[in-house]
Structure formats: C-alpha cells, structure tokens
Design a protein around this motif. Structure first.
Motif, mmCIF file in Angstrom:
data_model
loop_
_atom_site.group_PDB
_atom_site.id
_atom_site.type_symbol
_atom_site.label_atom_id
_atom_site.label_comp_id
_atom_site.label_asym_id
_atom_site.label_seq_id
_atom_site.Cartn_x
_atom_site.Cartn_y
_atom_site.Cartn_z
ATOM 1 N N PRO A 108 0.788 -1.345 -0.051
ATOM 2 C CA PRO A 108 -0.194 0.060 -0.047
ATOM 3 C C PRO A 108 0.784 1.370 -0.006
ATOM 4 O O PRO A 108 0.533 2.237 -0.492
ATOM 5 N N THR A 109 1.955 1.119 0.765
ATOM 6 C CA THR A 109 2.991 2.347 0.904
ATOM 7 C C THR A 109 3.495 2.669 -0.489
ATOM 8 O O THR A 109 3.327 3.829 -1.175
ATOM 9 N N TRP A 110 3.865 1.481 -1.192
ATOM 10 C CA TRP A 110 4.598 1.657 -2.778
ATOM 11 C C TRP A 110 3.400 2.168 -3.626
ATOM 12 O O TRP A 110 3.721 3.124 -4.328
ATOM 13 N N SER A 111 2.168 1.835 -3.476
ATOM 14 C CA SER A 111 1.350 1.848 -4.356
ATOM 15 C C SER A 111 0.689 3.560 -4.428
ATOM 16 O O SER A 111 0.320 4.383 -5.195
ATOM 17 N N GLY A 112 0.906 3.894 -2.987
ATOM 18 C CA GLY A 112 0.307 5.314 -2.668
ATOM 19 C C GLY A 112 1.432 6.208 -3.145
ATOM 20 O O GLY A 112 1.072 7.261 -3.666
ATOM 21 N N ARG A 113 2.750 5.863 -3.006
ATOM 22 C CA ARG A 113 3.907 6.887 -3.492
ATOM 23 C C ARG A 113 3.888 6.809 -4.941
ATOM 24 O O ARG A 113 3.921 8.089 -5.593
ATOM 25 N N ARG A 114 3.536 5.628 -5.751
ATOM 26 C CA ARG A 114 3.447 5.639 -7.153
ATOM 27 C C ARG A 114 2.358 6.632 -7.532
ATOM 28 O O ARG A 114 2.405 7.353 -8.492
ATOM 29 N N ALA A 115 0.844 6.420 -6.981
ATOM 30 C CA ALA A 115 -0.121 7.502 -7.336
ATOM 31 C C ALA A 115 0.264 8.895 -7.237
ATOM 32 O O ALA A 115 -0.243 9.717 -8.147
ATOM 33 N N VAL A 116 1.002 9.290 -6.120
ATOM 34 C CA VAL A 116 1.344 10.561 -6.013
ATOM 35 C C VAL A 116 2.236 11.119 -6.952
ATOM 36 O O VAL A 116 2.265 12.367 -7.478
ATOM 37 N N ARG A 117 3.345 10.274 -7.379
ATOM 38 C CA ARG A 117 4.234 10.626 -8.449
ATOM 39 C C ARG A 117 3.500 10.812 -9.620
ATOM 40 O O ARG A 117 3.965 11.719 -10.495
ATOM 41 N N VAL A 118 2.609 9.854 -9.982
ATOM 42 C CA VAL A 118 2.010 10.005 -11.365
ATOM 43 C C VAL A 118 0.958 11.101 -11.532
ATOM 44 O O VAL A 118 1.070 11.811 -12.252
ATOM 45 N N GLU A 119 0.281 11.460 -10.336
ATOM 46 C CA GLU A 119 -0.413 12.469 -10.437
ATOM 47 C C GLU A 119 0.141 13.799 -10.442
ATOM 48 O O GLU A 119 -0.080 14.804 -11.147
#
Length: 207
Positions: free
Chosen positions: A25-36
């Motif tokens: 979940p931490t990795w997925s959340g950081r990825r979403a922030v980076r993409v957005e």
C-alpha cells in the motif's frame, strides 16, 4: 543434506506475506502521488507553452505539433524522465498529448460559458489545459485543469469519470456552474456537470 524444516518455511513465507501487506500500500500510494504530480505539471506547462505560442489554432494539428518540442523541454527541466515525456498522440479526433498514464489537451473555453452581457464576439477566447487518466484503474485518477481565465484546479473524478478518448473533458468542463466572475476566493466549486473541483494553492502551482 537435510530437507528444510516445513514449519520454519511456512513461518518465513508468512512473515514475507505480512511484510508485503505493509509495503505494497505504501509503494502504491507513493506511485499514485508521483504519477498525479507529474500529470499536474504537464497540464500547467501545456497551458504556459500554448500561451507563449499565442495566437494558436488549437484545432490545427500542425500548430499543436509545434508545441510538442517546447512542452517536452519544459517537462525535462522539471525532471521528468525521457521515457515519460508527453508526446502527440497518433490517431484521428482532437489533438491530444499523452504520457504513460495520462492524456492532455489544450482547448478554448466556449463563449456561451463566458459570455457576459457586454461580451465582445471579436475577443480571443481563453485557453484551458486539461490532464486526465487513460483509464480509471490505478495509479492515477484525478483530473487537472489549468485555465487562462482562473486558478489551477483538480477533481477526484468521482462523478463524470473522465478517462481515455471515450470520455475526455471538453472546453468549459471545469468552469464553475455559477459563473467565473462569482467564484471569488472560493477553495472549491461545482462545475455544470456537478463535478466538484478543488482549487490548488498558488505555492503548489508556481513551484
């Protein structure tokens, strides 16, 4: 050679699975922030690039293609990797830019939305830049708007569900339903589609 102890092996697998439930979940959340974050930056730079090139016919593919090099230069200066720079999308339909997860377009805000009683029909219509996800699947879902007529805003995209070529924002999609002049110092507003848009603080836009 003795075979591995089955109990120890199962315990080890369980510990790895437990660590994965905390890490994913931490990795997925950081990825979403980076993409957005990257999509927001492209949306802002697309508007700035188009304004710098004005007057521009946003329906002219040749004119829009000329924006590509300058837009990519601006994104490289922001640290975007070469593999994820926005490029002009192939195919028919309105000219679109795209990176790995998002699509982008520059449009003019239509006069029926902006027209006051003394609207000058000869005046240049303001530009709007939109960034929206290719799909509604992770990592990115938010839609971004950088308008020449107002402040940068975004929506969590929970109502209309903008995604891909099939459901993309049109000119005026992010205009407040009560009218631009009445927006004032609000921090959020409803568009005509009833989508809720949140206005970004200036320090996030100008970084």
């Amino acid at each position: 050679m003795r075979p591995p102890n089955l109990t120890n092996l199962l315990v080890g697998v369980g510990l790895l699975a437990l660590l994965a439930t905390f890490w994913l979940p931490t990795w997925s959340g950081r990825r979403a922030v980076r993409v957005e974050d990257r999509a927001l930056e492209v949306t802002i730079e697309l508007l700035r690039t188009a304004i710098a090139a004005a007057p521009i016919d946003v329906d002219d593919r040749t004119a829009v293609a000329a924006l590509e090099r300058d837009l990519q230069r601006r994104c490289r200066e922001r640290g975007h990797p070469l593999s994820d720079l926005p490029r002009l999308e192939p195919g028919d339909g309105p000219p679109l830019f795209g990176n790995r997860h998002y699509l982008f377009r520059i449009v003019r805000c239509p006069p029926p939305v902006l027209r006051p009683a003394d609207w000058d029909s000869a005046a240049r219509l303001p530009l709007e830049s939109y960034g929206w996800p290719r799909t509604l699947l992770p990592p990115g879902r938010s839609v971004f708007l950088a308008p020449e007529w107002g402040r940068v805003a975004y929506t969590r995209n929970l109502g209309v569900g903008y995604a891909g070529r099939e459901r993309m924002p049109e000119g005026g999609s992010g205009v407040p339903r009560q009218g631009i002049a009445e927006l004032g110092g609000a921090s959020d507003y409803r568009a005509r589609s009833d989508e809720r848009w949140l206005i970004l603080p200036a320090e996030l836009v100008d970084r």
